[in-house]
Write an enzyme that holds these catalytic residues in place. Structure first.
Site, short mmCIF file in Angstrom:
data_model
loop_
_atom_site.label_atom_id
_atom_site.label_comp_id
_atom_site.label_asym_id
_atom_site.label_seq_id
_atom_site.Cartn_x
_atom_site.Cartn_y
_atom_site.Cartn_z
N LYS A 35 0.82 -1.22 0.00
CA LYS A 35 0.00 0.00 0.00
C LYS A 35 0.85 1.27 0.00
CE LYS A 35 -0.66 0.41 5.01
NZ LYS A 35 0.10 1.65 5.14
N THR A 36 1.96 1.27 0.75
CA THR A 36 2.80 2.47 0.79
C THR A 36 3.42 2.73 -0.58
OG1 THR A 36 3.31 2.03 3.12
CG2 THR A 36 4.73 3.58 1.96
N ASP A 232 -3.65 7.53 4.84
CA ASP A 232 -3.09 6.20 5.07
C ASP A 232 -3.71 5.59 6.33
OD1 ASP A 232 -1.47 3.99 4.74
OD2 ASP A 232 0.27 4.89 5.73
N GLU A 233 -3.81 4.26 6.38
CA GLU A 233 -4.35 3.54 7.54
C GLU A 233 -5.71 4.10 7.95
OE1 GLU A 233 -2.92 0.94 8.39
OE2 GLU A 233 -0.74 1.08 8.30
N GLN A 267 -7.52 -5.14 9.57
CA GLN A 267 -6.42 -4.79 10.47
C GLN A 267 -6.79 -3.64 11.41
OE1 GLN A 267 -2.25 -5.18 8.83
NE2 GLN A 267 -3.34 -5.10 6.87
N ARG A 640 2.12 -11.32 10.02
CA ARG A 640 3.47 -10.76 10.23
C ARG A 640 4.54 -11.78 9.84
NH1 ARG A 640 2.01 -6.35 9.42
NH2 ARG A 640 0.07 -7.43 9.01
#
Length: 759
Positions: A35-36, A232-233, A267, A640
């Site tokens: 995504k970044t 973002d997020e 998330q 993770r």
């Protein structure tokens, strides 16, 4: 087809999100989906391909680290540098505005200073500054800080600011005394905050929102400035951030609603911090006609790990329709282990770390241990330290460095040696008992005047407790109560087990009672650490006293405290000459919440047991909303791991000195069996010994099968209170009972560990 270097580095879905530049857009970015990379490429694409002036672009995120990474990536793509002030070259010139919500809002507040209540440049209050002001307000209003904890009031105020609720908007119920006092404190706090020309972190967002809401001319200027908004997020935004963004992205003054939000509802794990999952779930309702792009390809983990994560999260109802996939190798099956208890769990994890690191090219930095609560770190720290394996606590303190543990150790030190002035000074007003700095200064002055063996704080305390003229009559009474309490501990210490002395200290000081009254997340975490300290003490006693006959154990009680303090001093200090940053590759230990945004080749997800993870307390009603948040946390933990994932759970776990029978976490059953190997080591390992009791109900009845005869009986548990046995299963030494505690829900125990509490 013209080659475009910005788009060439992206997959099809990422490129689609980059090129959809007009109107509202939501990018559902699964774990590890880049995504970044997509977001920074989109900013570069707008500037370099769409000729959008850089100063018309806004990108907000949550941490300085994330903002710095975005700036770095955009700078590398466009070969530009970011100055310290993007607004410095003329009113609206410079680079894109990339920063945290708070940094962007601070710029707006300083620019629109005439619309703020401040008479001169304001200062920012951090959490400690805020708490100090709240304590002053509580005292000013004549509120009993014992009944209404300043920290609880602080948490209440911050929660209201997360929702952008002002004091005048509060309508507390008449019978809710806390809410009525919260309203009073909040009103006065705001007045005093502004009178001090100060602002807290929550107010930075709320005040910016109100200025934009109440001043159309200002709102118009910022809508014209920020024509392309990126968030973002987005799943982590709270109500105040949602309202702030709505002011900037409104379809008014000829605006275009060019807002692109990037996030993953799977998330969303920060509800306790104010995050509102509805913000991302309702985006298409809030922005009719919004485009949706799904980033579902994971670049991080093996296929088996991704399949397991997808099967777990699909059990949630509050989510969008998307399925994570990867083109990575299938990878190894997940490894699930059931062990006897928390000590066996730590031994297993560390032995696997040793084995895997010794088999190939892995170093200790490739391993991470995730747990639900900070208190769980202690067992792993002990074994890692014993095995001389470097480790690092991420996002928290080592067990022995935590405030509540240091406080208890100082009580122990003062009991063993009351002339230890450093320890006495730390605990003199912990928990708060009205002995402030002025009194301590007077005591230290008196100490300096004393001579010889009496030149210590303990002697000064004794004198001041007997002579009211040294401080005051009221203070002398408080000091006398403290001295009397320490003397009682000293008298009882030789006759008690260390764990019994610990409980006496907690009871007499009211340490846990004060934390429960505070009721904040931080306070509850401290209680969990104190529970773990109780387990530590009982393990210490078992190791030291276990080999001795019962009749000889009491003779060693006097020595226990000195031996324990000596050992704890050795384990609480780092190795001589080695700073943490110089240890080289180290195993990372962290809570699941701290793991978000990180990745490791090998992950151990430990303590997967009902009541622990999912962390639903026995005294709380189980809600589907809470379970779904816990499931999202499980999903984050699983994703993770890049290559190998361990899942461990214990059959028994000791809490406040009592063994609880633990059920495996429901999330384990949600992973298809074909993705997991399973080994039950709980019978092969030696479980921790049960606490030694003078006599138990089970002993008195010759250890015969109780069956249904114990159902319906009542007992008085030291932690959970009065409870009724509603069910039993098994026989002999393996009888398990279900106890219904009034107001605390149902819990399971091995009968032999609770039989002594029958009434």
């Amino acid at each position: 087809m013209v080659f475009d270097p910005i788009l060439a580095a992206l997959n099809e879905r990422q490129a689609e999100a980059v090129q959809r530049t007009a109107g509202p857009l939501i990018v559902l970015a699964g774990a590890g989906s880049g995504k970044t990379k997509m977001l920074t490429s989109r900013i570069a694409y707008l500037i370099d391909r769409c000729d959008v002036p850089a100063h018309h672009i806004l990108a907000v995120t949550f941490t300085n680290k994330a903002a710095g990474e975005m700036k770095d990536r955009v700078g590398r793509i466009l070969k530009i540098g970011f100055g310290s002030d993007p607004w410095s070259s003329g009113p609206w010139m410079g680079t894109p505005e990339i920063g945290t919500f708070h940094s962007v809002c601070l710029r707006i507040l300083r620019r629109e200073g005439v619309l703020t209540p401040f008479s001169r440049p304001f200062v920012i209050y951090d959490d400690s500054d805020q708490l100090s002001l709240i304590k002053t307000v509580v005292e000013k209003l004549g509120i009993d800080d014992k009944q209404f904890s300043p920290k609880a009031l602080q948490a209440g105020i911050n929660g209201l600011k997360c929702d952008a609720i002002e004091p005048h908007e509060l309508r507390p119920e008449h019978h809710n005394l806390f809410d009525r006092q919260l309203k009073r404190v909040y009103e006065q706090y705001q007045k005093d905050l502004f009178a001090n020309n100060a602002i807290d972190f929550g107010e930075i967002l709320c005040m910016t929102y109100r200025i934009l809401r109440d001043h159309p001319d200002v709102r118009r200027r910022y809508q014209e400035r920020f024509r392309y908004i990126h968030v973002d997020e987005y799943q982590d935004t709270n109500r105040a951030q949602y309202l702030l963004l709505s002011m900037l992205a409104k379809a008014e003054f000829g605006g275009h609603q060019n807002i692109c939000v990037v996030g993953d509802e799977d998330q969303s794990i920060y509800k306790w911090r104010g995050a509102d999952i509805r913000n991302i779930l309702d985006f298409e309702r809030d922005y009719p006609g919004a485009q949706v792009v799904k980033l579902e390809q994971n670049y991080r983990s093996s296929q088996n790990i991704i399949r397991a994560a997808s099967q777990v999260i699909r059990n949630n109802s509050q989510r969008k329709d998307k399925t994570l996939f990867t083109e990575n190798e299938e990878g190894e099956l997940l490894r699930r282990f059931q062990v006897a208890d928390e000590r066996a769990e730590a031994e297993l994890v560390v032995s696997e770390i040793r084995r895997l690191s010794g088999e190939g090219s892995r170093n200790y930095g490739d391993f991470s241990i995730f747990y639900r609560t900070n208190a769980q770190s202690r067992q792993f720290e002990d074994v890692l330290r014993r095995e001389k394996i470097a480790y690092q606590i991420v996002g928290g303190l080592r067990f022995y460095d935590r405030k509540e543990i240091k406080d208890v150790l100082c009580y122990f030190k003062a009991i063993l040696n009351p002339t230890d002035s450093i320890s006495l000074k730390r605990i003199l007003n912990v928990p708060a008992r009205g002995i402030g700095k002025t009194t301590i200064d007077k005591l230290e002055e008196l100490q300096l005047r004393l001579e010889g063996a009496d030149s210590n704080l303990w002697s000064a305390l004794g004198m001041a407790a007997r002579d009211p003229s040294i401080t005051s009559a009221a203070t002398a009474r408080k000091l006398a109560a403290f001295v009397g309490m320490i003397e009682k501990f000293m008298l009882e210490q030789p006759r008690l087990r260390l764990s019994e002395l610990y409980h006496l200290v907690l009871d007499e000081t009211g340490y846990v009672r004060e934390l429960r009254k505070e009721g904040t997340d931080e306070a509850l975490a401290r209680i969990e650490n104190l529970e773990e300290f109780d387990t530590l003490l009982q393990e210490f006693e078992e190791d030291l006293l276990g080999p001795l006959p019962v009749e000889d154990q009491a003779a060693r009680f006097r020595e226990l405290l000195a031996i324990f303090l000596e050992q704890s001093a050795l384990v609480s200090e780092p190795e001589p000459g080695k700073a943490v940053q110089d240890l080289g590759p180290s195993v990372k230990l962290m809570t699941l919440h701290s793991s978000k945004g990180l990745e490791f080749p090998v992950v151990f997800l430990v303590g997967m047991e009902e009541g622990l993870f999912p962390s639903i307390k026995g005294w709380e009603p189980e809600s589907e909303e809470d379970i779904e948040e816990e499931r999202r946390l499980c999903y984050v933990g699983i994703t993770r791991a890049r290559e190998i994932l361990y899942l461990t759970h214990a059959t028994m776990r000791r809490i406040w000195g009592n063994f609880n029978y633990q059920e495996p976490a429901r999330f384990l059953d949600e992973i298809p069996g074909g993705l997991v190997t399973y080994r039950d080591l709980s019978r092969a390992a030696r479980p921790m010994a049960a606490p030694v009791r003078s006599a138990s109900y089970f002993d008195e009845h010759d250890q015969r099968d109780e069956g249904d005869s114990i159902e319906g009986r009542w007992l008085e548990h030291p932690e959970y209170g009065r409870g009724k046995i509603v069910a039993s299963e098994g026989s002999g030494m393996e009888i398990r009972v279900t106890i219904d505690f009034a107001g605390s829900g149902r819990r399971k125990f091995l009968w032999r560990y609770v039989s002594a509490y029958l009434r």
